[in-house]
Design a protein around this motif. Structure first.
Motif, PDB file in Angstrom:
ATOM      1  N   ILE A   1      27.649  -6.345 -24.705  1.00 57.91           N
ATOM      2  CA  ILE A   1      27.761  -5.452 -23.527  1.00 57.91           C
ATOM      3  C   ILE A   1      28.511  -6.181 -22.414  1.00 57.91           C
ATOM      4  O   ILE A   1      29.415  -5.619 -21.787  1.00 57.91           O
ATOM      5  CB  ILE A   1      26.371  -4.981 -23.043  1.00 57.91           C
ATOM      6  CG1 ILE A   1      25.600  -4.310 -24.177  1.00 57.91           C
ATOM      7  CG2 ILE A   1      26.514  -3.994 -21.895  1.00 57.91           C
ATOM      8  CD1 ILE A   1      24.142  -4.024 -23.851  1.00 57.91           C
ATOM      9  N   ALA A   2      28.133  -7.456 -22.208  1.00 59.65           N
ATOM     10  CA  ALA A   2      28.776  -8.217 -21.124  1.00 59.65           C
ATOM     11  C   ALA A   2      30.269  -8.396 -21.406  1.00 59.65           C
ATOM     12  O   ALA A   2      31.084  -8.458 -20.482  1.00 59.65           O
ATOM     13  CB  ALA A   2      28.093  -9.569 -20.955  1.00 59.65           C
ATOM     14  N   GLY A   3      30.621  -8.476 -22.703  1.00 57.07           N
ATOM     15  CA  GLY A   3      32.024  -8.710 -23.063  1.00 57.07           C
ATOM     16  C   GLY A   3      32.802  -7.430 -23.297  1.00 57.07           C
ATOM     17  O   GLY A   3      33.986  -7.468 -23.656  1.00 57.07           O
ATOM     18  N   GLY A   4      32.136  -6.281 -23.155  1.00 58.40           N
ATOM     19  CA  GLY A   4      32.842  -5.001 -23.332  1.00 58.40           C
ATOM     20  C   GLY A   4      33.145  -4.687 -24.785  1.00 58.40           C
ATOM     21  O   GLY A   4      34.074  -3.942 -25.092  1.00 58.40           O
ATOM     22  N   ILE A   5      32.362  -5.229 -25.692  1.00 58.69           N
ATOM     23  CA  ILE A   5      32.607  -4.960 -27.124  1.00 58.69           C
ATOM     24  C   ILE A   5      31.789  -3.743 -27.548  1.00 58.69           C
ATOM     25  O   ILE A   5      30.599  -3.645 -27.249  1.00 58.69           O
ATOM     26  CB  ILE A   5      32.221  -6.191 -27.977  1.00 58.69           C
ATOM     27  CG1 ILE A   5      33.164  -7.340 -27.623  1.00 58.69           C
ATOM     28  CG2 ILE A   5      32.273  -5.873 -29.471  1.00 58.69           C
ATOM     29  CD1 ILE A   5      32.744  -8.670 -28.192  1.00 58.69           C
TER      30      ILE A   5
END
Ligand code: PMT
Length: 402
Positions: free
Chosen positions: A97-101
């Motif tokens: 989520i933090a990496g936008g995956i």
């Protein structure tokens, strides 16, 4: 309590998956509609059928499942959610989520939702304290994602430390508090005495000694305690705050007034919380007339006010007694010594020099220290959230004593 609320529960893979069943069951009892999305790893630990039986909704695990409706499933769930909860949340899902995956059903739906997201991490303590994970959590917190902090204790892998999934009870509490629904950790039938605000110690008819307390911390505790069904008496120094609904408010000015009012209500109270900032000293003499300006300096002799909390500690018996400590240095050491000296169940210590802590603002940064010297530190949070942490702790103490 949660009827008409759509909660999407994302379950990622870890040994704590079985606890998410309890979360679903509790939410259903509170009448929430729950849709569960499981990662493939989660489905290795517990069968989707168990979640399906408890939630009474189809459980989604695969992006490419046969759709059960003509809606695009991840978009439909993303839009339907009033609240998105991920419990347990692994380091992997937090990182994604933090990496936008967005590469599976859960991460894609989180990416597509505009609903608030509440994340309850669970993992090995080395993983949890890994700076990469902590950076990802910080990124998400900065973006407005909310977290239910993991507990400390013996982990499934045998290690001791932080990383245990918060209890299902605490996760549900987090959800209730998000929807501003009264806690199930009720304080019904409990009489709570709370002090708040500053005291004013007169010098003459015009001037007084006081401090920066706005009363916000104590008023917030009073409001939350009332919402949990307690009978609340609030002894308040001078503030400009609106009186909390359903709470008996007794206005006082000086520490002596507060002393009298507290002693009057002490016997009839089960729980006492002293959030007020009481003046330790007052002018020895109060001038009857306004003190005139002179060319020379002026000294005012001060004398001690009663230490109300110390006195209550001596009379405590089986009552629950909670103090606050406002410090500028050696926070934990002096708070610890106050717990013992004043015979408290626990103390809420705030370093008033920190940005976002202490007087006036809507937030505070606290540590709670109990009678065994156990210290629990909290990040900066709203005073209303701190109130709930304090009341939850009191609830646990009551349960222990029962
Ligand atoms: O009101 P706000 O603007 O929201 O700010 C909140 C707060 C900073 C006032 C609050 O969080 C807080 O820390 N309150 C206690 C402040 C204080 O007086 O700390 P202390 O360390 O001096 O006192 C320790 C405890 O003894 C307190 O519970 C206090 O209420 C009590 N006390 C102190 C002196 C005294 N003469 N009698 C007491 O009962």
């Amino acid at each position: 309590m949660l009827s008409n609320k759509n909660i999407v529960l994302g379950v990622s893979g870890g040994i704590a998956v079985y606890k998410a069943l309890d979360v679903v069951s509790r939410l259903r009892k509170l009448k929430a509609n729950v849709n569960v999305i499981m990662t493939k790893a989660a489905a290795e630990f517990v069968s989707p059928l168990s979640f399906q039986s408890l939630s009474q909704n189809y459980v989604v695990t695969d992006m490419f499942d046969e759709p059960k409706t003509w809606d695009v499933e991840h978009i439909a769930l993303a839009q339907k959610a009033d609240l998105f909860v991920i419990a347990p949340a692994t380091a992997n899902i937090i990182g994604k989520i933090a990496g936008g995956i967005a590469d599976d059903m859960l991460s894609t739906t989180v990416m597509a939702t505009r609903a608030p997201v509440l994340i309850a991490p669970a993992m090995n303590t080395n993983m949890y304290t890994n700076p990469v994970l902590q950076r990802n959590i910080k990124t998400l917190k900065d973006l407005g994602y909310k977290f239910i902090e993991p507990a400390s204790g013996r982990l499934a892998c045998g290690d001791y430390g932080v990383g245990k999934l918060a209890t299902p009870e605490d996760i549900v509490e987090g959800i209730l508090s998000f929807f501003k629904v009264p806690s199930v950790k009720t304080l019904r039938d409990k009489k709570i005495l709370i002090t708040a605000g500053p005291t004013q110690e007169p010098i003459d008819p015009v001037r007084y000694i006081t401090n920066h307390s706005s009363g916000k911390m104590g008023y917030s505790i009073a409001k939350s305690a009332r919402e949990r069904g307690a009978e609340v008496t609030l002894i308040s120094g001078p503030t400009s705050l609106e009186k909390p609904c359903g709470v008996e408010v007794i206005d006082i000015i000086t520490a002596e007034d507060m002393h009298r009012a507290v002693l009057e209500h002490f016997e009839n109270s089960d729980i006492i919380i002293k959030a007020a900032a009481v003046a330790d000293y007052k002018p020895k003499e109060v001038s009857k007339d306004k003190i005139k300006k002179r060319d020379s300096d002026l000294s005012i002799e001060l004398t001690r006010n009663p230490d109300i909390l110390l006195e209550l500690g001596r009379m405590k018996k089986d009552k629950i007694l909670v103090g606050f400590a406002a410090e500028t240095k050696e926070l934990l050491e002096s708070a610890k010594s106050k717990v013992h000296r004043k015979n408290l169940d626990f103390i809420v210590a705030n370093n008033i020099t920190l940005d976002g802590a202490g007087f006036k603002g809507d937030t505070n940064i606290i540590s709670i220290i109990d009678g065994f010297g156990k210290i629990q530190k909290y990040d900066k949070m709203k005073k209303e959230d701190i109130s709930n942490i304090i009341l939850d702790k009191i609830y646990e103490l009551i349960k222990l004593k029962e």
